[in-house]
Design an enzyme around this catalytic site. Structure first.
Site, PDB file in Angstrom:
ATOM      1  N   TYR A   1      18.938  41.131 -24.735  1.00  0.00           N
ATOM      2  CA  TYR A   1      17.903  42.035 -24.240  1.00  0.00           C
ATOM      3  C   TYR A   1      17.461  41.673 -22.822  1.00  0.00           C
ATOM      4  CZ  TYR A   1      16.997  44.277 -28.761  1.00  0.00           C
ATOM      5  OH  TYR A   1      17.082  45.007 -29.909  1.00  0.00           O
TER       6      TYR A   1
ATOM      7  N   ASP B   1      17.206  42.399 -34.870  1.00  0.00           N
ATOM      8  CA  ASP B   1      16.854  43.817 -34.768  1.00  0.00           C
ATOM      9  C   ASP B   1      17.641  44.617 -35.803  1.00  0.00           C
ATOM     10  OD1 ASP B   1      15.799  46.228 -33.658  1.00  0.00           O
ATOM     11  OD2 ASP B   1      17.674  46.501 -32.556  1.00  0.00           O
TER      12      ASP B   1
ATOM     13  N   ASP C   1      28.267  39.340 -39.653  1.00  0.00           N
ATOM     14  CA  ASP C   1      28.947  40.415 -40.394  1.00  0.00           C
ATOM     15  C   ASP C   1      28.840  40.161 -41.903  1.00  0.00           C
ATOM     16  OD1 ASP C   1      30.587  38.212 -39.935  1.00  0.00           O
ATOM     17  OD2 ASP C   1      32.383  39.369 -39.410  1.00  0.00           O
TER      18      ASP C   1
HETATM   19  C1  IPM Z   1      12.228  47.058 -32.522  1.00  0.00           C
HETATM   20  C2  IPM Z   1      12.825  48.115 -31.605  1.00  0.00           C
HETATM   21  C3  IPM Z   1      12.887  47.581 -30.181  1.00  0.00           C
HETATM   22  C4  IPM Z   1      13.843  46.390 -30.190  1.00  0.00           C
HETATM   23  C5  IPM Z   1      13.309  48.579 -29.092  1.00  0.00           C
HETATM   24  C6  IPM Z   1      12.496  49.845 -29.127  1.00  0.00           C
HETATM   25  C7  IPM Z   1      13.246  47.964 -27.735  1.00  0.00           C
HETATM   26  O1  IPM Z   1      14.067  48.541 -32.073  1.00  0.00           O
HETATM   27  O2  IPM Z   1      11.086  46.646 -32.292  1.00  0.00           O
HETATM   28  O3  IPM Z   1      12.907  46.650 -33.477  1.00  0.00           O
HETATM   29  O4  IPM Z   1      15.062  46.575 -30.156  1.00  0.00           O
HETATM   30  O5  IPM Z   1      13.339  45.269 -30.250  1.00  0.00           O
HETATM   31 MN    MN Z   2      14.562  47.778 -34.039  1.00  0.00          MN
END
Ligand code: IPM
Ligand code: MN
Ligand code: NAD
Length: 348
Positions: A139, A241, A217
């Site tokens: 990220y 995520d 996986d």
């Molecule tokens: C989450 C969301 C966020 C992330 C996005 C909207 C940036 O999917 O909070 O899980 O990927 O962290």
């Molecule tokens: Mn998310």
């Protein structure tokens, strides 16, 4: 006691579920005689519409000065082409506040086990926590850019970033069943090789905790095959995520899952794990459980109000047990009707 809360409703269903969470927070305040001073700030698409910036200066100031932050959800098609998107704003907020530790609990009580699309006997007793690293990895790694011909993202972790999140997971495991599963892709990724080595080093300081490693996986398969086998799962930003959205289905709906994000110091942020759900926004259909449980997490983890958190969770559970179910769970109850039902139970 007095508590200062920054509320960021955001976009899509964000304001609808925030209204639910704040209504019930007020009920808790009345019942237990606390004063929750809530200030609402523009954020995400709403921030862009109001000020041109998804994370306006007043919003950052309000968040840093608060005892805790509640967030609805952000994003949507309207702002996808913005130079700075609502999602950029959310990442900036997490980074600015140093919210590296994202706690996502997945609990299936017996009375709601039948709501899962998985077999009831498989999901009964599910109770695990995904500890997601939130301020590193793909990220945030640099370089990161794209044009019409090529694109780059960078999966970068410093050892210290891995250590601090893994330590959090060990500490959490010590308060639970003392079982930790670290999820990585150490058969391929360099960052995962360092991740796994770091987990093994720290394991020496927590001899009571049973540690195992799974490739991501295989982990995604085992989560669905045998969800009761997990206690604490620790993993990097992107894997966390994806796995947590997958895990939400074990409970029956993405609309059920709360989260809490913590820094070394300063306010924590509580938010549903789901997004702004543009497909159902404005229809009074959203499941507010994710927000209600996020409010309960805030009461417990930021304010140490355990009895209050339990009262809220219990009232919401009672409403669900009485078959007040939103559309995502196969029912016809609206967001506001569910909220009113929980409120009635709480104020009874
Ligand atoms: C989450 C969301 C966020 C992330 C996005 C909207 C940036 O999917 O909070 O899980 O990927 O962290
Ligand atoms: Mn998310
Ligand atoms: P989403 O989580 O918004 O929705 C996925 C599916 O789940 C949709 O069918 C939606 O209707 C359903 N859903 C989600 N929450 C629900 C609830 N409370 N009750 C009932 N159903 C619910 O994911 P998406 O559609 O991929 O993304 C929409 C937008 O949200 C995007 O802009 C994305 O970037 C953003 N997003 C924001 C956050 C956040 O604010 N933390 C998290 C994830 C996605």
């Amino acid at each position: 006691m007095n508590y200062t809360i920054a509320a960021l409703p955001g976009d899509g269903i964000g304001p609808e579920i925030m209204a639910s969470g704040l209504t019930l927070l007020e009920s808790i305040g009345k019942k237990f005689q606390h004063s929750f001073n809530v200030t609402v700030y523009p954020f995400g698409g709403a921030g862009i519409d109001e000020t041109g910036d998804p994370i306006p200066t007043q919003t950052i100031k309000g968040c840093t000065g608060a005892d805790a932050i509640l967030l609805g959800a952000i994003g949507g098609p309207k702002w996808e082409q913005e130079e700075k998107t609502p999602e950029d704003g959310l990442l900036q907020l997490r980074k600015t506040l140093g919210l590296f530790s994202n706690i996502r609990p997945i609990v299936v009580s017996d009375s709601i086990a039948h709501l899962s699309p998985l077999k009831t006997e498989r999901v009964k007793g599910t109770d695990f926590i995904v500890v997601r690293e939130l301020t590193g990895g793909l990220y945030f790694g640099q370089p990161k850019h794209w044009n019409d011909d090529e694109a780059t993202d960078t999966l970068f972790y410093k050892k210290s970033e891995i250590e601090r999140i893994v330590r959090q997971a060990f500490e959490l495991a010590m308060t639970r069943k003392k079982k930790m599963t670290s999820v990585d892709k150490a058969n391929v990724l360099a960052s995962s090789k360092l991740w796994r080595k770091t987990v093994n080093e720290l394991a020496a300081s927590y001899p009571e905790v049973t540690v195992d490693h799974l490739y991501v996986d295989a982990a995604s398969m085992k989560l669905i095959q045998n969800p009761t086998a997990f206690d604490v799962i620790v993993t990097e930003n992107m894997f966390g995520d994806i796995l947590s959205d997958e895990a939400s289905v074990i409970t029956g709906s993405l609309g059920m899952l709360p989260s809490g994000s913590h820094a070394i110091s300063g306010p924590s942020l509580y938010e549903p794990i789901h997004g702004s759900a543009p497909d159902i926004a404005g229809k009074n259909m959203a499941n507010p459980m994710s927000m209600i449980l996020s409010v309960a997490m805030m009461l417990r983890q930021s304010f140490n109000l355990n009895e209050e958190a339990q009262a809220l969770e219990e009232a919401a559970k009672q409403a669900m047990d009485a078959d007040y179910l939103t559309a995502d769970l196969g029912g016809t109850t609206t967001t506001t009707a569910f909220t009113e039902q929980v409120k009635a139970i709480l104020e009874n």
